[in-house]
Scaffold this motif. Structure first.
Motif, PDB file in Angstrom:
ATOM      1  N   GLN A  94       0.777  -1.165  -0.131  1.00 27.85           N
ATOM      2  CA  GLN A  94       0.029  -0.042   0.007  1.00 27.85           C
ATOM      3  C   GLN A  94       0.824   1.072  -0.131  1.00 27.85           C
ATOM      4  O   GLN A  94       0.527   2.067  -0.677  1.00 27.85           O
ATOM      5  N   THR A  95       1.933   1.155   0.694  1.00 28.71           N
ATOM      6  CA  THR A  95       2.554   2.342   0.682  1.00 28.71           C
ATOM      7  C   THR A  95       3.335   2.766  -0.585  1.00 28.71           C
ATOM      8  O   THR A  95       3.967   3.877  -0.704  1.00 28.71           O
ATOM      9  N   ARG A  96       3.605   1.773  -1.392  1.00 29.42           N
ATOM     10  CA  ARG A  96       4.220   2.140  -2.841  1.00 29.42           C
ATOM     11  C   ARG A  96       3.126   2.691  -3.874  1.00 29.42           C
ATOM     12  O   ARG A  96       3.545   2.916  -4.923  1.00 29.42           O
ATOM     13  N   ASP A  97       1.863   2.953  -3.379  1.00 27.24           N
ATOM     14  CA  ASP A  97       0.844   3.542  -4.031  1.00 27.24           C
ATOM     15  C   ASP A  97       1.142   4.967  -4.150  1.00 27.24           C
ATOM     16  O   ASP A  97       0.881   5.605  -2.999  1.00 27.24           O
ATOM     17  N   LEU A  98       1.624   5.553  -5.207  1.00 26.54           N
ATOM     18  CA  LEU A  98       1.917   7.124  -5.207  1.00 26.54           C
ATOM     19  C   LEU A  98       0.675   8.004  -5.887  1.00 26.54           C
ATOM     20  O   LEU A  98       0.935   9.068  -6.087  1.00 26.54           O
ATOM     21  N   MET A  99      -0.212   7.462  -6.405  1.00 27.29           N
ATOM     22  CA  MET A  99      -1.263   7.791  -7.368  1.00 27.29           C
ATOM     23  C   MET A  99      -2.290   8.298  -6.375  1.00 27.29           C
ATOM     24  O   MET A  99      -3.063   9.584  -6.502  1.00 27.29           O
ATOM     25  N   HIS A 100      -2.473   7.923  -4.931  1.00 29.01           N
ATOM     26  CA  HIS A 100      -3.738   8.215  -4.391  1.00 29.01           C
ATOM     27  C   HIS A 100      -3.236   8.826  -3.063  1.00 29.01           C
ATOM     28  O   HIS A 100      -2.075   8.680  -2.549  1.00 29.01           O
ATOM     29  N   PRO A 101      -4.194   9.760  -2.319  1.00 29.11           N
ATOM     30  CA  PRO A 101      -3.564  10.685  -1.222  1.00 29.11           C
ATOM     31  C   PRO A 101      -3.792   9.658   0.159  1.00 29.11           C
ATOM     32  O   PRO A 101      -4.461   8.533  -0.046  1.00 29.11           O
ATOM     33  N   LYS A 102      -2.825   9.737   1.198  1.00 37.43           N
ATOM     34  CA  LYS A 102      -2.821   9.094   2.239  1.00 37.43           C
ATOM     35  C   LYS A 102      -4.424   8.836   2.723  1.00 37.43           C
ATOM     36  O   LYS A 102      -5.174   9.856   2.719  1.00 37.43           O
ATOM     37  N   GLY A 103      -4.609   7.794   3.130  1.00 41.57           N
ATOM     38  CA  GLY A 103      -6.183   7.648   3.491  1.00 41.57           C
ATOM     39  C   GLY A 103      -6.932   6.922   2.457  1.00 41.57           C
ATOM     40  O   GLY A 103      -8.012   5.919   2.846  1.00 41.57           O
ATOM     41  N   GLU A 104      -6.583   6.687   1.138  1.00 39.66           N
ATOM     42  CA  GLU A 104      -6.946   6.267   0.039  1.00 39.66           C
ATOM     43  C   GLU A 104      -6.175   5.316  -0.679  1.00 39.66           C
ATOM     44  O   GLU A 104      -6.486   4.997  -1.909  1.00 39.66           O
ATOM     45  N   ARG A 105      -5.100   5.097  -0.286  1.00 41.09           N
ATOM     46  CA  ARG A 105      -4.048   4.558  -1.054  1.00 41.09           C
ATOM     47  C   ARG A 105      -4.379   3.078  -1.197  1.00 41.09           C
ATOM     48  O   ARG A 105      -4.841   2.382  -0.577  1.00 41.09           O
ATOM     49  N   ALA A 106      -4.282   2.636  -2.599  1.00 37.80           N
ATOM     50  CA  ALA A 106      -4.566   1.187  -3.079  1.00 37.80           C
ATOM     51  C   ALA A 106      -3.753   0.048  -2.568  1.00 37.80           C
ATOM     52  O   ALA A 106      -2.451   0.307  -2.343  1.00 37.80           O
ATOM     53  N   ILE A 107      -3.948  -0.968  -2.654  1.00 47.05           N
ATOM     54  CA  ILE A 107      -3.292  -2.160  -2.463  1.00 47.05           C
ATOM     55  C   ILE A 107      -3.244  -2.687  -4.000  1.00 47.05           C
ATOM     56  O   ILE A 107      -4.053  -3.534  -4.396  1.00 47.05           O
ATOM     57  N   LEU A 108      -2.200  -2.601  -4.489  1.00 50.07           N
ATOM     58  CA  LEU A 108      -2.011  -3.099  -5.933  1.00 50.07           C
ATOM     59  C   LEU A 108      -1.277  -4.435  -6.124  1.00 50.07           C
ATOM     60  O   LEU A 108      -0.061  -4.386  -6.428  1.00 50.07           O
ATOM     61  N   PHE A 109      -1.823  -5.565  -6.100  1.00 50.54           N
ATOM     62  CA  PHE A 109      -1.004  -6.697  -6.113  1.00 50.54           C
ATOM     63  C   PHE A 109      -0.691  -6.872  -7.742  1.00 50.54           C
ATOM     64  O   PHE A 109       0.429  -7.476  -8.005  1.00 50.54           O
ATOM     65  N   SER A 110      -1.497  -6.184  -8.606  1.00 48.17           N
ATOM     66  CA  SER A 110      -1.001  -6.249  -9.956  1.00 48.17           C
ATOM     67  C   SER A 110       0.312  -5.496 -10.316  1.00 48.17           C
ATOM     68  O   SER A 110       0.840  -5.700 -11.391  1.00 48.17           O
TER      69      SER A 110
END
Length: 280
Positions: A94-110
């Protein structure tokens, strides 16, 4: 977190202190009751960061739940509660998602699902400490299938069973891992709830004694979503063509109950997530 030592052991509540045990520990753990009210946490500006963390932690917990669903047939192998370890990996992703704001960061297994490769399901014994040798996998993206080649198994050479169990077998799971996004104030894998996680599991025959086993191959295929399938099959049996797919392998041990029935011994054996395939 406090750990109770050198006192009479207890569980439950005592004043503002509650005590409990975890499956993976023989100690009594203490924690204090109380804290800020739910209303204050939900509304106060000073708790804005807490709300962000809580929202994202909920997504990580849901991701860990989907990983446990994928590993459901490996449950007899695991010798500790996997939830915290799986949640920690989900948080790392989740912490690797740089596209969404904190609180809404996605979990991108893809994008980052390969971080799961090599994850061990055991603390006492690793999979490699019991079964050595290469497990070769050929992935067919267009067919959503894998061909898995198991090595020849030779007792005392590349197979070192634990304990004194009469039977053992190999378990392999192939399944999908959904990305999780924040929408409608919660994390989910699809807005309308139509997504269904899919997994299939292959079991070898039970093996007995110390005889060597020849190399063997298995094929596991997941259904592919097409227009014709959508018209004839419920979404519970389908997987999206853009899914992240993963393979887990384990070895379980059992005790014969009758000539036809083998009881799988819980929390004995070993397993790991072998490979993760990202969508192209």
């Amino acid at each position: 977190m406090a750990i109770l030592k050198n006192l009479t052991e207890f569980s439950g509540s005592l004043g503002n202190i509650s005590a409990y045990r975890r499956k993976d520990s023989d100690k009594v753990i203490l924690r204090m009751k109380g804290g800020a009210t739910k209303k204050k946490i939900k509304t106060a500006k000073s708790f804005e960061r807490t709300r962000e963390l809580n929202a994202e932690w909920g997504g990580c917990a849901k991701a860990a739940s989907s990983l446990r669903d994928f590993l459901v047939h490996m449950a007899p192998v695991a010798d500790y509660n996997l939830s915290s370890s799986l949640t920690a990996i989900a948080k790392n992703i989740q912490t690797r998602d740089l596209m969404h704001p904190k609180g809404e960061r996605a979990i991108l297994f893809s994008k980052f699902g390969t971080l799961l490769e090599g994850f061990q399901l055991n603390k006492k014994n690793s999979f490699e400490s019991i079964l050595r040798g290469s497990i070769n996998v050929q992935f067919h993206a267009e067919r959503r299938s894998v061909d898995i080649q198991l090595p020849e198994i030779i007792h005392g050479i590349n197979f070192l069973p634990i304990g004194n169990y009469a039977a053992w077998r190999i378990v392999i799971t192939f399944g999908s891992l959904p990305d999780l996004f924040f929408f409608d104030k919660k994390f989910g894998s699809s807005l309308d709830g139509s997504y269904r996680q899919v997994e299939k599991t292959w079991y070898s025959d039970w093996q007995f004694g110390t005889k060597n086993i020849e190399a063997q191959q298995c094929t596991i295929a997941l259904p592919v979503v097409t227009d014709s399938l959508i018209n004839k099959t419920t979404t519970k049996e389908l997987t999206n063509t853009s899914d992240t797919l993963a393979i887990a392998v384990g070895i379980t041990f059992g005790t014969p109950i009758t000539d036809q029935l083998i009881k799988t011994n819980k929390y004995v054996g070993a397993g790991k997530i072998l490979s993760v395939y990202l969508p192209s």
